[in-house]
Enzyme design. Structure first.
Site, PDB file in Angstrom:
ATOM      1  N   THR A 101      -5.265   4.836   6.826  1.00  0.00           N
ATOM      2  CA  THR A 101      -6.651   4.491   7.166  1.00  0.00           C
ATOM      3  C   THR A 101      -6.773   3.129   7.846  1.00  0.00           C
ATOM      4  OG1 THR A 101      -7.470   5.838   5.375  1.00  0.00           O
ATOM      5  CG2 THR A 101      -8.952   4.145   6.148  1.00  0.00           C
ATOM      6  N   THR A 178      -2.612   4.325   2.006  1.00  0.00           N
ATOM      7  CA  THR A 178      -2.644   3.828   0.631  1.00  0.00           C
ATOM      8  C   THR A 178      -2.109   4.836  -0.387  1.00  0.00           C
ATOM      9  OG1 THR A 178      -4.909   4.588   0.376  1.00  0.00           O
ATOM     10  CG2 THR A 178      -4.592   2.302   1.057  1.00  0.00           C
ATOM     11  N   ASP A 179      -2.205   6.132  -0.075  1.00  0.00           N
ATOM     12  CA  ASP A 179      -1.908   7.135  -1.106  1.00  0.00           C
ATOM     13  C   ASP A 179      -0.539   6.948  -1.754  1.00  0.00           C
ATOM     14  OD1 ASP A 179      -4.348   8.145  -0.550  1.00  0.00           O
ATOM     15  OD2 ASP A 179      -3.682  10.117   0.103  1.00  0.00           O
ATOM     16  N   LYS A 256      -1.815   2.885  -7.283  1.00  0.00           N
ATOM     17  CA  LYS A 256      -3.148   3.226  -6.797  1.00  0.00           C
ATOM     18  C   LYS A 256      -3.874   3.892  -7.951  1.00  0.00           C
ATOM     19  CE  LYS A 256      -5.686   5.604  -3.155  1.00  0.00           C
ATOM     20  NZ  LYS A 256      -5.691   6.206  -1.829  1.00  0.00           N
TER      21      LYS A 256
HETATM   22  N1  GLU Z   1      -4.076   9.795   2.890  1.00  0.00           N
HETATM   23  C1  GLU Z   1      -3.822   8.900   3.955  1.00  0.00           C
HETATM   24  C2  GLU Z   1      -2.625   8.018   3.672  1.00  0.00           C
HETATM   25  O1  GLU Z   1      -2.344   7.648   2.553  1.00  0.00           O
HETATM   26  C3  GLU Z   1      -5.005   8.034   4.326  1.00  0.00           C
HETATM   27  C4  GLU Z   1      -5.526   7.271   3.139  1.00  0.00           C
HETATM   28  C5  GLU Z   1      -5.392   5.793   3.290  1.00  0.00           C
HETATM   29  O2  GLU Z   1      -4.704   5.241   4.134  1.00  0.00           O
HETATM   30  O3  GLU Z   1      -6.022   5.150   2.469  1.00  0.00           O
HETATM   31  O4  GLU Z   1      -1.955   7.665   4.604  1.00  0.00           O
END
Ligand code: GLU
Length: 444
Positions: A101, A178-179, A256
């Site tokens: 993101t 982040t995932d 997370k």
């Molecule tokens: N699910 C995606 C990832 O982890 C986008 C979520 C994000 O970056 O927070 O790359």
């Protein structure tokens, strides 16, 4: 999104592309504006035009409708880039972009969400960063959402980071989805031996089109941390739901903990290494390795045949047999409480003990963590735990399940001797095991 094949053919014949300025005539009415892509749920035969007023109109294409191109309009999806100003008085930092993101761009013309590829595109949203560090190099080894990453990408990153640090970078910033950022931070923590400079991982929980975008502040704080003497792999993300400060959390003690909150990344069983403010203030809250001279080694050997298995009421222990039969070398069983698995259930066949015993006898390492997340496993409290222990299950102190999984792959990449694997799994390499869990850290 494409229009119907017939409509796409007509547009092609007239040389019209999405983003072009068009004039559409229907039933005596004239509409002029930019041709938008079809919206996902929209009718295939309805042209979407963005009028000069900013409103979109849908015009059903049928007999008698005329469409002409009247201008080039705008190119959709063109992601703005920051023209990087170099200031060689500032420390040289290498930035690596991987996806997620923090690297998305919402195109106001089309409403489309695009994955930024280059750090220059990401920095467009946080130009302040170039006043804190000198961007020595911007790299993009791959562009993946973090759920699509595998241990191969961890290896690529470890090798790249070691190379850049050894070639003189003062530190490295990695932007990441982040995932699964906490898996990558753990992998880099184990793979980067003799780490002597900061490696800062950063992401965003909210996309840049929203007022609550957190990526810019996270990047600014990450830039301060990369200049500090915290020579560890750390995750830097919002510390609270406000824009007041970020936390720098050790790569092996971070998780997370929320799907959407901006302060989702929390330290587990220990305090964060530091609080970081956008103006550069850093308050150290925990011990950390310090910057020093020397070379970093990328020790990226990894055995991919490892897995996480969860034990829960009603779970089927035959899952262990499947992994063993399929040549897996090690499993992390996330048990309940202190690290229990079903041991003496009413139905004998529900017990995990014979399966654990069999796996261990067939040379598979079985590590045990706890699904409580906080706290540590303890094999001595109850008889059931001792039975699991006697079967060969190794309780892994206060290591997080994800960290234990990553570490097990790394350890098995180095040795297949079960005695050595056990010894290494219980040795603290990168702050993943703490002697006593800090009570102040619970729900920190
Ligand atoms: N699910 C995606 C990832 O982890 C986008 C979520 C994000 O970056 O927070 O790359």
């Amino acid at each position: 999104m494409a229009y119907s094949p017939e409509l796409e053919r007509i547009l092609k014949e007239k040389g019209i592309k999405v983003g072009n300025r068009v004039r559409v005539e229907k039933n005596g009415h004239v509409y002029e504006g930019l041709l938008m892509p079809r919206i996902e749920v929209g009718d295939e035969k309805t042209l979407i035009i963005k009028l000069d007023s900013g409103y979109n109109v849908g015009i059903k294409y049928e007999k008698g409708v005329r469409i002409e191109k009247v201008g080039e309009g705008k190119e959709p999806g063109k992601i703005p880039r920051l023209k990087i100003r170099h200031n060689t008085e500032l420390p040289d930092v290498v930035m690596i972009a991987t996806g997620g993101t923090i690297g998305t761009h919402v195109d106001y013309l089309t409403g489309g969400v695009y994955m930024c590829r280059d750090p220059e595109e990401i920095l467009f949203m946080a130009p302040e960063v170039t006043e804190i560090i000198n961007l020595k190099k911007a790299l993009r080894p791959f562009t993946l959402a973090s759920e699509d990453m595998t241990p191969d990408e961890w290896k690529t990153l470890a090798k790249l980071v070691a190379k850049e640090l050894n070639e003189g970078a003062y530190g490295v910033i990695i932007t990441h989805g982040t995932d699964t950022m906490h898996y990558t931070s753990a992998a880099l923590s184990f793979m980067l031996r003799n780490l002597n400079k900061p490696v800062v991982m950063v992401g965003a929980q909210r996309s840049p089109d929203r007022g609550s975008f957190d990526g810019a502040m996270n990047l600014i704080c990450a830039s301060h941390v990369v200049k500090s003497d915290i020579a560890e792999v750390v995750v830097v993300m919002h510390g609270t739901t406000n824009d007041d400060y970020c936390l720098a959390i050790r790569g092996t003690k971070v998780r997370k903990m929320h799907s959407s909150r901006r302060d989702a990344f929390r330290p587990i069983n220990e305090m964060p290494i530091a609080k970081v403010w956008q103006d550069g203030k850093i308050e150290i809250l925990n011990e950390h390795r310090k910057r020093k001279e020397g070379k970093v080694e990328a020790d990226a050997k990894f055995e991919p045949k490892v897995a996480i298995v969860k034990a829960y009421p009603g779970s089927n222990p035959k899952i262990i047999d499947w992994y063993v039969d399929n040549d897996y070398k090690g499993l992390v069983i996330e048990g309940t409480g202190f690290g229990h698995v079903p041991t003496q259930p009413l139905k004998k066949e529900d017990s995990w003990i014979p399966h654990v015993k069999d796996a261990v006898e067939r040379g598979v390492f079985i590590g045990i963590t706890t699904q409580t997340i906080y706290g540590r496993t303890n094999p001595y409290v109850y008889r059931n735990l001792r039975l699991l222990n006697e079967a060969g299950g190794v309780h892994l102190e206060d290591m997080l399940t994800e960290v234990a999984y990553v570490k097990l792959g790394w350890v098995l990449g180095h040795t297949k001797s079960m005695k050595k694997v056990k010894g290494m799994m219980l040795t603290n390499y990168a702050g993943e095991i703490t002697k006593t869990s800090d009570p102040r850290s619970f729900l920190y």
